[in-house]
Write a protein that holds these residues in place. Structure first.
Motif, PDB file in Angstrom:
ATOM      1  N   ILE A 330     -12.234 -13.768   4.482  1.00  0.00           N
ATOM      2  CA  ILE A 330     -13.596 -13.375   4.872  1.00  0.00           C
ATOM      3  C   ILE A 330     -14.033 -12.281   3.904  1.00  0.00           C
ATOM      4  O   ILE A 330     -13.354 -11.251   3.775  1.00  0.00           O
ATOM      5  CB  ILE A 330     -13.658 -12.861   6.324  1.00  0.00           C
ATOM      6  N   SER A 351     -14.961 -17.479  -0.865  1.00  0.00           N
ATOM      7  CA  SER A 351     -14.936 -17.903   0.534  1.00  0.00           C
ATOM      8  C   SER A 351     -16.335 -18.320   0.970  1.00  0.00           C
ATOM      9  O   SER A 351     -17.333 -17.790   0.475  1.00  0.00           O
ATOM     10  CB  SER A 351     -14.430 -16.771   1.432  1.00  0.00           C
ATOM     11  N   HIS A 353     -17.156 -17.756   3.954  1.00  0.00           N
ATOM     12  CA  HIS A 353     -17.425 -16.783   5.011  1.00  0.00           C
ATOM     13  C   HIS A 353     -17.759 -15.428   4.381  1.00  0.00           C
ATOM     14  O   HIS A 353     -16.872 -14.722   3.896  1.00  0.00           O
ATOM     15  CB  HIS A 353     -16.210 -16.638   5.935  1.00  0.00           C
ATOM     16  N   LEU A 371     -16.545 -14.568  14.102  1.00  0.00           N
ATOM     17  CA  LEU A 371     -16.094 -15.465  13.037  1.00  0.00           C
ATOM     18  C   LEU A 371     -14.581 -15.654  13.093  1.00  0.00           C
ATOM     19  O   LEU A 371     -14.076 -16.778  12.940  1.00  0.00           O
ATOM     20  CB  LEU A 371     -16.514 -14.912  11.669  1.00  0.00           C
ATOM     21  N   MET A 375     -12.669 -19.175  13.549  1.00  0.00           N
ATOM     22  CA  MET A 375     -11.754 -19.674  12.525  1.00  0.00           C
ATOM     23  C   MET A 375     -10.401 -20.073  13.100  1.00  0.00           C
ATOM     24  O   MET A 375      -9.821 -21.087  12.707  1.00  0.00           O
ATOM     25  CB  MET A 375     -11.550 -18.614  11.437  1.00  0.00           C
TER      26      MET A 375
END
Length: 456
Positions: A330, A351, A353, A371, A375
């Protein structure tokens, strides 16, 4: 099995409102009667099971404490033995005095996990259920607790027994056909056995696929915060922990060693590690910290890459990006409260994210928490009836069983004699039996239960 009467303090050794001393074994009731004076004058031996009695613990005419005593007669108790639980005031001294009194009057100190071990040996629970007891005690988040409760209810036991029944049925048929070919024919049997074995392999693989998530549930997500110096890694750690855990200054390279903490986000445990800023340095101490950071990256479940959104990416950022490529990453663009200068296109290859945060103001933390939950858990783990493998011992035995089933398939493909099938089928059967404790060695049982706390 040792038939001694055992006793231990079943609650934490700390001052509290109530403490419990547990006694279990053939003479549990007699031992309790020797130290307990009921207000009613009635002995525990003459009392009905599952009753509570008010009175005093007394030795040599001296009252030790005012107590409530719970009586549970075999087989309707946790251990399936006569069990007495003395509920006393929760002072460390008084609990020790009562335990010492009980031991002087015929019990012996219980070994770690011995109450649950007796429950297992007496058939009240299988080994997976026994192990789930300690998992419940050690649960650090809601997901681990729910998974352990599911296992305690016998979910894994049910599946393992189902697999073993299929294996033993086929083994028995093969042996019968070899011994009595006039009544049992093996013609075309290879196709049937291949179908059974492939189905079992698929089932076992499904369980094994949950093992990595099981470890996350049990131990927490191994999360490493990385980035170059002075981008706000330590500020992020402090924000997540909720205290000034790491020193924060405007001087680059303040963090030189690894700082570890356990935190909870949305009920998920994170074993979070703040590392030294990754950059080229001639400082010996700082270099050791940078090398440690690189080691932790290798074993991380999740990497939080912190970049300074108010500055352009440097060569150090690109070096870090190469290290963390193809990992669970992340990207956190810190300092969102300042004017942003970073080029977002340079981050998308690291990423998908990417979250803007301000470790100083606390912005973006809820989005980060949601998040992480998505995930690792969303859509992958259900706690209604799905079994999650959280125990590495279970994982090892499942892998052994799968290897034995693979050998069965190879023997079928090579058109080996049918007794070769039986050998590997039995090995798979025994590996699965090791999981639930139906074919377990004494020393392994001792090792498992030695990890329990003293009163459990």
């Amino acid at each position: 099995m040792n038939i001694d009467t055992i006793a231990a303090i079943a609650t934490a050794m700390a001052s509290a409102g109530i403490g419990i001393i547990r006694i279990s074994g053939r003479e549990a009731v007699e031992v309790a009667d020797r130290v307990f004076s009921a207000k009613s004058g009635k002995s525990l031996q003459d009392s009905a099971s599952h009753t509570i009695h008010y009175g005093f613990i007394v030795e040599d005419g001296t009252m030790i404490d005012e107590v409530l005593v719970m009586l549970m007669k075999a087989p309707h108790s946790y251990t399936r033995e006569d069990t007495v639980e003395i509920n006393c005031h929760g002072g460390v001294l008084v609990m020790r005095k009562i335990l010492e009194t009980v031991i002087r009057h015929g019990a012996r100190p219980a070994e770690p996990g011995e109450f649950t071990k007796r429950a297992f040996l007496n058939g009240r629970m299988d080994l997976t259920q026994a192990e789930s007891v300690i998992d419940i005690i050690n649960s650090q988040n809601d997901f681990a607790w729910k998974s352990s409760i599911n296992q305690l209810s016998g979910a894994l036991l049910s599946k393992i027994r189902e697999y073993r029944e299929k294996i033993i049925h086929e083994t028995a048929f093969i042996e019968s056909a070899i011994d009595d070919p006039e009544h049992y024919s093996l013609e075309g049997y290879e196709d049937h056995l291949s179908e059974i074995v492939e189905g079992l392999e698929k089932e076992l693989k499904g369980l094994l696929d949950t093992a990595d998530y099981g470890r996350v549930l049990r131990e927490g997500i191994h999360t490493v915060i990385v980035g170059k110096p002075n981008v706000g890694k330590s500020s992020l750690l402090n924000l997540l922990v909720g205290s000034e855990r790491a020193i924060v200054t405007d001087i680059a390279g303040t963090t030189r060693d690894v700082i570890e903490e356990h935190i909870s986000l949305n009920g998920i445990s994170l074993h979070i590690i703040d590392t030294a800023g990754i950059h080229q340095t001639d400082d010996i101490v700082e270099k050791v910290g940078v090398d440690k950071a690189k080691e932790y990256i290798i074993n991380a479940d999740l990497i939080l890459y912190v970049a300074d959104g108010s500055d352009k990416l440097s060569e150090e950022d690109y070096e870090i990006a190469r290290m963390i490529k193809n990992r669970n990453v992340i990207v956190l663009l810190n300092k969102s409260d300042l004017q942003q200068k970073i080029n977002m296109d340079d981050l998308t290859h690291i990423s998908e994210h990417i979250i803007s945060i301000s470790a100083k103001e606390g912005d973006g933390i809820k989005e980060l928490s949601d998040l992480i939950t998505s995930m690792f858990l969303h859509g992958r783990i259900s706690f209604n009836d799905e079994v999650i493998i959280t125990n590495m011992r279970h994982k090892k035995e499942l892998m052994n069983a799968m290897e034995s089933l693979r050998l069965v398939r190879e023997s079928i493909a090579a058109q080996m004699p049918e007794d070769f099938y039986s050998i590997d089928l039995i090995n798979a059967y025994e590996s699965l039996g090791n999981i639930i404790g139906e074919s377990i060695e004494d020393d392994l049982a001792d090792e498992i239960f030695s990890k329990f706390c003293m009163g459990k």
